[in-house]
Write a protein that holds these residues in place. Structure first.
Motif, PDB file in Angstrom:
ATOM      1  N   LEU A 189       0.823  -1.209   0.000  1.00  0.00           N
ATOM      2  CA  LEU A 189       0.000   0.000   0.000  1.00  0.00           C
ATOM      3  C   LEU A 189       0.860   1.263   0.000  1.00  0.00           C
ATOM      4  O   LEU A 189       0.446   2.305  -0.517  1.00  0.00           O
ATOM      5  CB  LEU A 189      -0.931   0.005   1.217  1.00  0.00           C
ATOM      6  N   LEU A 190       2.060   1.166   0.575  1.00  0.00           N
ATOM      7  CA  LEU A 190       2.947   2.331   0.611  1.00  0.00           C
ATOM      8  C   LEU A 190       3.519   2.667  -0.762  1.00  0.00           C
ATOM      9  O   LEU A 190       4.098   3.745  -0.938  1.00  0.00           O
ATOM     10  CB  LEU A 190       4.088   2.084   1.603  1.00  0.00           C
ATOM     11  N   VAL A 191       3.356   1.773  -1.711  1.00  0.00           N
ATOM     12  CA  VAL A 191       3.780   2.079  -3.079  1.00  0.00           C
ATOM     13  C   VAL A 191       2.957   3.236  -3.641  1.00  0.00           C
ATOM     14  O   VAL A 191       3.447   4.028  -4.451  1.00  0.00           O
ATOM     15  CB  VAL A 191       3.649   0.830  -3.974  1.00  0.00           C
ATOM     16  N   VAL A 192       1.718   3.351  -3.185  1.00  0.00           N
ATOM     17  CA  VAL A 192       0.834   4.408  -3.696  1.00  0.00           C
ATOM     18  C   VAL A 192       1.375   5.798  -3.363  1.00  0.00           C
ATOM     19  O   VAL A 192       1.567   6.623  -4.266  1.00  0.00           O
ATOM     20  CB  VAL A 192      -0.597   4.217  -3.156  1.00  0.00           C
ATOM     21  N   PRO A 193       1.666   6.134  -2.086  1.00  0.00           N
ATOM     22  CA  PRO A 193       2.230   7.466  -1.828  1.00  0.00           C
ATOM     23  C   PRO A 193       3.614   7.651  -2.442  1.00  0.00           C
ATOM     24  O   PRO A 193       3.995   8.778  -2.778  1.00  0.00           O
ATOM     25  CB  PRO A 193       2.277   7.549  -0.295  1.00  0.00           C
ATOM     26  N   PHE A 194       4.363   6.556  -2.595  1.00  0.00           N
ATOM     27  CA  PHE A 194       5.658   6.667  -3.262  1.00  0.00           C
ATOM     28  C   PHE A 194       5.471   7.118  -4.712  1.00  0.00           C
ATOM     29  O   PHE A 194       6.199   7.990  -5.205  1.00  0.00           O
ATOM     30  CB  PHE A 194       6.393   5.325  -3.217  1.00  0.00           C
ATOM     31  N   ALA A 195       4.486   6.542  -5.382  1.00  0.00           N
ATOM     32  CA  ALA A 195       4.206   6.947  -6.766  1.00  0.00           C
ATOM     33  C   ALA A 195       3.753   8.401  -6.819  1.00  0.00           C
ATOM     34  O   ALA A 195       4.124   9.145  -7.735  1.00  0.00           O
ATOM     35  CB  ALA A 195       3.141   6.032  -7.366  1.00  0.00           C
ATOM     36  N   TRP A 196       2.954   8.821  -5.839  1.00  0.00           N
ATOM     37  CA  TRP A 196       2.538  10.227  -5.789  1.00  0.00           C
ATOM     38  C   TRP A 196       3.747  11.144  -5.637  1.00  0.00           C
ATOM     39  O   TRP A 196       3.817  12.205  -6.264  1.00  0.00           O
ATOM     40  CB  TRP A 196       1.582  10.447  -4.620  1.00  0.00           C
ATOM     41  N   THR A 197       4.695  10.741  -4.801  1.00  0.00           N
ATOM     42  CA  THR A 197       5.884  11.561  -4.576  1.00  0.00           C
ATOM     43  C   THR A 197       6.709  11.692  -5.853  1.00  0.00           C
ATOM     44  O   THR A 197       7.177  12.785  -6.198  1.00  0.00           O
ATOM     45  CB  THR A 197       6.747  10.944  -3.462  1.00  0.00           C
ATOM     46  N   VAL A 198       6.886  10.588  -6.556  1.00  0.00           N
ATOM     47  CA  VAL A 198       7.627  10.625  -7.820  1.00  0.00           C
ATOM     48  C   VAL A 198       6.937  11.550  -8.811  1.00  0.00           C
ATOM     49  O   VAL A 198       7.577  12.356  -9.498  1.00  0.00           O
ATOM     50  CB  VAL A 198       7.767   9.208  -8.400  1.00  0.00           C
ATOM     51  N   ARG A 199       5.624  11.465  -8.868  1.00  0.00           N
ATOM     52  CA  ARG A 199       4.867  12.317  -9.787  1.00  0.00           C
ATOM     53  C   ARG A 199       5.013  13.793  -9.422  1.00  0.00           C
ATOM     54  O   ARG A 199       5.232  14.641 -10.297  1.00  0.00           O
ATOM     55  CB  ARG A 199       3.393  11.922  -9.742  1.00  0.00           C
ATOM     56  N   ASP A 200       4.917  14.101  -8.134  1.00  0.00           N
ATOM     57  CA  ASP A 200       4.956  15.500  -7.708  1.00  0.00           C
ATOM     58  C   ASP A 200       6.340  16.119  -7.840  1.00  0.00           C
ATOM     59  O   ASP A 200       6.468  17.342  -7.925  1.00  0.00           O
ATOM     60  CB  ASP A 200       4.480  15.616  -6.257  1.00  0.00           C
ATOM     61  N   LEU A 258      11.011  18.821 -10.730  1.00  0.00           N
ATOM     62  CA  LEU A 258      12.343  19.188 -10.249  1.00  0.00           C
ATOM     63  C   LEU A 258      13.433  18.761 -11.222  1.00  0.00           C
ATOM     64  O   LEU A 258      14.574  19.227 -11.119  1.00  0.00           O
ATOM     65  CB  LEU A 258      12.599  18.564  -8.877  1.00  0.00           C
ATOM     66  N   THR A 259      13.110  17.870 -12.146  1.00  0.00           N
ATOM     67  CA  THR A 259      14.098  17.438 -13.140  1.00  0.00           C
ATOM     68  C   THR A 259      14.166  18.394 -14.325  1.00  0.00           C
ATOM     69  O   THR A 259      15.033  18.243 -15.187  1.00  0.00           O
ATOM     70  CB  THR A 259      13.745  16.030 -13.658  1.00  0.00           C
TER      71      THR A 259
END
Length: 226
Positions: free
Chosen positions: A175-186, A190-191
């Motif tokens: 389930l923690l993969v979901v907020p991780f994906a949100w973080t990558v998206r947000d 920055l790149t």
């Protein structure tokens, strides 16, 4: 860990130092009192060591107590009226719960179930964890500045509560993969090229093309960030 292992005096010292670093650290005195309830002498020693830790880590607050109290009250007042920023039209409970959802995603549901179990069981560790979540979240409710960083102290505690279901741990991790994906998206933006570098290029180009460049253009070339 210090409260669960009944090292109350050392816990008090750590709480005092934490309060010197950031005022909300004083809220950890509530779990300390809950853990040591009934052991009044040890609780008094822990409270004294908390004060000592605070004084050692922040002697300014004692030497200039009036100024320190004024700064604390001004910061608290600005957080309450929203003048610090990050204000919105939502209620504090909704805003901070939303921030917790952003941090934990669906794992927040597991953590809240764990919190409910902790309240029902009420053993030593459960009382410490539940009391901290309760007092810290209640302290957030009067604030009209809804910074997401304000919920950070709750994240590890909720993580512990979610992890109490050991047989369900693999699912919680997934389930923690979901907020991780949100973080990558947000953080994808920055790149991209820094907007500061883009504005430097723009100003230099416009200055070179100006018909009558001012003396600042001739004498001061903007530093390049490329």
């Amino acid at each position: 860990g210090l409260l669960v292992t009944r090292r109350y005096e050392l816990a008090g010292l750590v709480i005092g130092a934490a309060t010197a670093a950031k005022w909300p650290g004083a809220l950890a005195l509530v779990p300390l009192a809950v853990a040591a309830w009934g052991q009044w002498r040890r609780l008094a020693y822990a409270g004294g060591l908390a004060l000592a830790g605070f004084v050692i880590a922040s002697p300014f607050a004692v030497v200039h107590v009036g100024e320190a109290a004024s700064d604390w009250w001004r910061g608290l007042s600005r957080a309450r009226d929203g003048s610090l920023g990050a204000g919105d039209d939502s209620f504090s409970a909704v805003a901070f719960t939303s921030h917790l959802w952003d941090a934990l995603g669906p794992a927040l549901v597991v953590a809240l179930i764990g919190l409910g179990v902790a309240v029902a069981r009420r053993d030593s560790a459960d009382r410490v964890l539940a009391s901290f979540v309760a007092v810290y979240f209640l302290a957030l409710l009067p604030l009209d500045s809804h910074f997401d960083r304000y919920v950070l102290p709750l994240v590890p505690v909720l993580g512990v509560l979610a992890g109490r279901f050991t047989s369900f741990a693999p699912v919680t991790l997934l389930l923690l993969v979901v907020p991780f994906a949100w973080t990558v998206r947000d953080t994808r933006e920055l790149t991209e090229t820094d907007t500061g570098a883009l504005i430097v290029v723009f100003v230099e180009r416009e200055a070179r093309g100006a018909a009558f460049p001012g003396p600042w253009v001739a004498l001061h070339r903007l530093p390049s960030r490329r």
